[in-house]
Design an enzyme around this catalytic site. Structure first.
Site, PDB file in Angstrom:
ATOM      1  N   HIS A 121    -107.594 -19.264  48.214  1.00 43.33           N
ATOM      2  CA  HIS A 121    -108.791 -20.098  48.210  1.00 43.33           C
ATOM      3  C   HIS A 121    -109.185 -20.355  46.749  1.00 43.33           C
ATOM      4  CE1 HIS A 121    -109.333 -17.707  51.972  1.00 43.33           C
ATOM      5  NE2 HIS A 121    -109.971 -18.753  52.456  1.00 43.33           N
ATOM      6  N   ASP A 148    -111.103 -17.539  45.241  1.00 46.68           N
ATOM      7  CA  ASP A 148    -110.399 -16.289  44.960  1.00 46.68           C
ATOM      8  C   ASP A 148    -109.983 -16.146  43.506  1.00 46.68           C
ATOM      9  OD1 ASP A 148    -110.436 -15.966  47.745  1.00 46.68           O
ATOM     10  OD2 ASP A 148    -108.402 -16.758  47.975  1.00 46.68           O
ATOM     11  N   GLU A 179    -107.396 -23.811  61.055  1.00 47.16           N
ATOM     12  CA  GLU A 179    -107.202 -22.436  61.535  1.00 47.16           C
ATOM     13  C   GLU A 179    -108.238 -22.109  62.609  1.00 47.16           C
ATOM     14  OE1 GLU A 179    -107.187 -17.941  59.693  1.00 47.16           O
ATOM     15  OE2 GLU A 179    -106.115 -19.540  58.668  1.00 47.16           O
ATOM     16  N   GLU A 214    -103.863 -17.526  63.651  1.00 44.45           N
ATOM     17  CA  GLU A 214    -103.927 -16.120  63.235  1.00 44.45           C
ATOM     18  C   GLU A 214    -103.947 -15.213  64.460  1.00 44.45           C
ATOM     19  OE1 GLU A 214    -107.234 -13.141  61.562  1.00 44.45           O
ATOM     20  OE2 GLU A 214    -106.809 -14.805  60.189  1.00 44.45           O
ATOM     21  N   HIS A 254    -107.469 -13.810  65.273  1.00 44.75           N
ATOM     22  CA  HIS A 254    -108.352 -14.807  65.865  1.00 44.75           C
ATOM     23  C   HIS A 254    -107.976 -15.091  67.319  1.00 44.75           C
ATOM     24  CE1 HIS A 254    -109.193 -16.593  61.581  1.00 44.75           C
ATOM     25  NE2 HIS A 254    -109.638 -15.359  61.729  1.00 44.75           N
ATOM     26  N   ASP A 283    -112.858  -8.847  63.704  1.00 45.57           N
ATOM     27  CA  ASP A 283    -111.596  -9.228  63.076  1.00 45.57           C
ATOM     28  C   ASP A 283    -111.253  -8.216  61.981  1.00 45.57           C
ATOM     29  OD1 ASP A 283    -109.446 -10.710  62.356  1.00 45.57           O
ATOM     30  OD2 ASP A 283    -110.553 -12.440  61.630  1.00 45.57           O
ATOM     31  N   ASP A 337    -108.198  -7.467  60.607  1.00 47.64           N
ATOM     32  CA  ASP A 337    -107.188  -7.933  59.637  1.00 47.64           C
ATOM     33  C   ASP A 337    -106.243  -6.822  59.177  1.00 47.64           C
ATOM     34  OD1 ASP A 337    -107.972 -10.625  59.544  1.00 47.64           O
ATOM     35  OD2 ASP A 337    -109.548 -10.206  58.093  1.00 47.64           O
ATOM     36  N   ASP A 348    -102.327 -12.481  56.208  1.00 45.53           N
ATOM     37  CA  ASP A 348    -103.793 -12.486  56.110  1.00 45.53           C
ATOM     38  C   ASP A 348    -104.268 -11.116  56.578  1.00 45.53           C
ATOM     39  OD1 ASP A 348    -106.442 -13.055  55.924  1.00 45.53           O
ATOM     40  OD2 ASP A 348    -106.461 -14.638  57.412  1.00 45.53           O
TER      41      ASP A 348
END
Length: 437
Positions: A101, A104, A232, A268, A271, A307, A309, A339
């Site tokens: 991003h 980031d 996404e 994802e 998700h 979530d 991750d 991710d």
């Protein structure tokens, strides 16, 4: 050149399944041929910037646990150091791609002009590092959810000035992605949804989001970006309900706004689970609808309703992921983006490497299992045979709209049709899958 962050660790070698070296791949051999293609070219691994180099180890009840020498990265000197470490890590893992991003990679300023200036500097730094290391950009994206200006959404915000600001961010980040030869551009609508219907105009926000995405596609063509535009899907968290709930919802939105031939999905696993689906369901749905693009690979803790991750660690879960991707012809421009983030107690630098080594090995095992299932042919043959009756002339006429309900009724009466059920053999097919795990 080593930054010293990872000590004296060498690039991660492939040592085979008998290796006990935590800094070696046991299953991921980039050059191994699978179904006529190199494993690296099938999997197209990408390492993400945000979880690895931005997240400080916080959770809803606790503060920072990671002590990184570039934190808080609130100036360009620290951002440049973070980039040095990031590309060292990509190279140690021999990962072919990375993702980021805009938020980031640079300090976050109040002024859009200052943010744009720093992003352009990081673009040039990335370009030099990509040329030196051979690491490529799978996709870029703009963060339109962290800053408080986006608390009520970006494209769906009730304030049109926020809509305009979001558009400027996407333009800037898409052009950087294009200049770095990125192969995709992703939009994640982190706050494109609502907290309560009491203050929300659903029709207005749908119209705004549709127009925004059309503007993104228009700009893609204007600048000559040939990569995929990806959405996404995510059902909730942080909002109560997000408009890109799942693949089917996204497809309905794309059709409604004339974008079904312009935009695909980045799916994802975490998700998919939050939406009440399996990962393979979402991938197969996207493939059936013609909008499959790419994946974020991770997993959720099934005892937590959010979530988490986590890095993938189950071959049986991931094998069906790649089975449906291979059945769809593979990734094309997409890939496997990690991710995923460390647990907040995994505080050592080498934990970053070991997490990815394990995840890459799991994906490699899963890919080989998926390829074996396809090459044996039992599963695809069973599905084809199950629907074989639909190839008859009469069945094709029904699908083509050449029969009415009156026609169907007349035929059932004339032929005294009494169709009998046929076993779906679910357990038999599950046993076949487990044969390869």
């Amino acid at each position: 050149m080593s930054t010293g962050f990872f000590g004296d660790i060498d690039p991660i070698p492939f040592e085979g399944p008998d290796s006990r070296n935590p800094m070696a791949f046991r299953h991921y051999d980039p050059d191994q041929m699978v179904m006529g293609k190199r494993m690296e070219d099938h999997l197209r691994f990408a390492v993400c910037y945000w979880h690895n180099f931005v997240w400080p180890g916080t959770d809803p009840f606790g503060g920072q646990t990671f002590d990184r020498p570039w934190f808080p990265a609130n100036n360009m000197e620290l951002s440049r150091h973070k980039a040095d470490v990031a590309f060292e890590m990509f190279s140690l893992l021999r990962a072919p791609y990375f993702t980021f991003h805009d938020f980031d990679v640079k300090p976050d300023h109040d002024s859009f002009a200052d943010n744009h200036r720093d992003l352009m500097e990081m673009r040039d730094i990335f370009a030099a590092k990509m040329q030196a290391t051979g690491v490529k950009l799978l996709w870029g994206t703009a963060n339109m959810f962290s800053n408080r200006r986006f608390m009520a959404g970006a494209a769906t915000n009730p304030n049109p000035d926020v809509f305009a600001y979001a558009g400027a961010l996407v333009k800037s980040c898409m052009e950087v992605t294009h200049s770095l030869d990125g192969e995709n551009y992703v939009l994640w609508g982190g706050r494109e949804g609502y907290e309560t219907l009491l203050n929300t105009d659903l029709a207005q926000e749908d119209a705004q989001m549709g127009r925004f995405l059309n503007m993104v596609v228009e700009h893609k063509h204007k600048i000559g970006f040939t990569g995929q535009i990806l959405i996404e899907p995510k059902p909730q968290e942080p909002t109560k309900h997000q408009y890109d709930f799942d693949v089917a919802t996204v497809y309905g939105f794309l059709k409604r706004h004339g974008l079904e031939n312009e935009v695909t999905v980045n799916i994802e696993q975490g998700h998919a689970i939050l939406a009440g689906h399996t990962f393979e369901h979402e991938i197969a749905t996207a493939a059936a609808l013609g909008i499959f693009g790419s994946i974020d690979i991770n997993r959720n803790d099934y005892q937590s309703g959010w979530d988490t991750d986590q890095f993938p660690n189950s071959v049986s879960e991931v094998a069906l992921t790649y089975y449906y991707i291979l059945q769809n012809g593979g990734f094309g421009a997409g890939g496997t983006n990690f991710d995923a983030k460390l647990r907040r107690q995994s505080i050592e630098p080498d934990d970053l490497l070991m997490a990815h080594i394990g995840g890459m090995d799991i994906c490699a095992q899963a890919l080989k299992a998926a390829a074996a299932m396809i090459e044996e042919g039992t599963l695809p043959d069973f599905v084809r045979d199950r629907y074989a009756g639909w190839q008859s002339a009469e069945a094709q006429a029904m699908l083509a709209g050449e029969r009415s309900l009156d026609d169907l009724s007349a035929r059932v009466l004339a032929e005294d049709l009494q169709p009998q059920p046929v076993s779906g053999r679910q357990e038999y097919l599950e046993n076949i899958v487990n044969r390869y795990i």
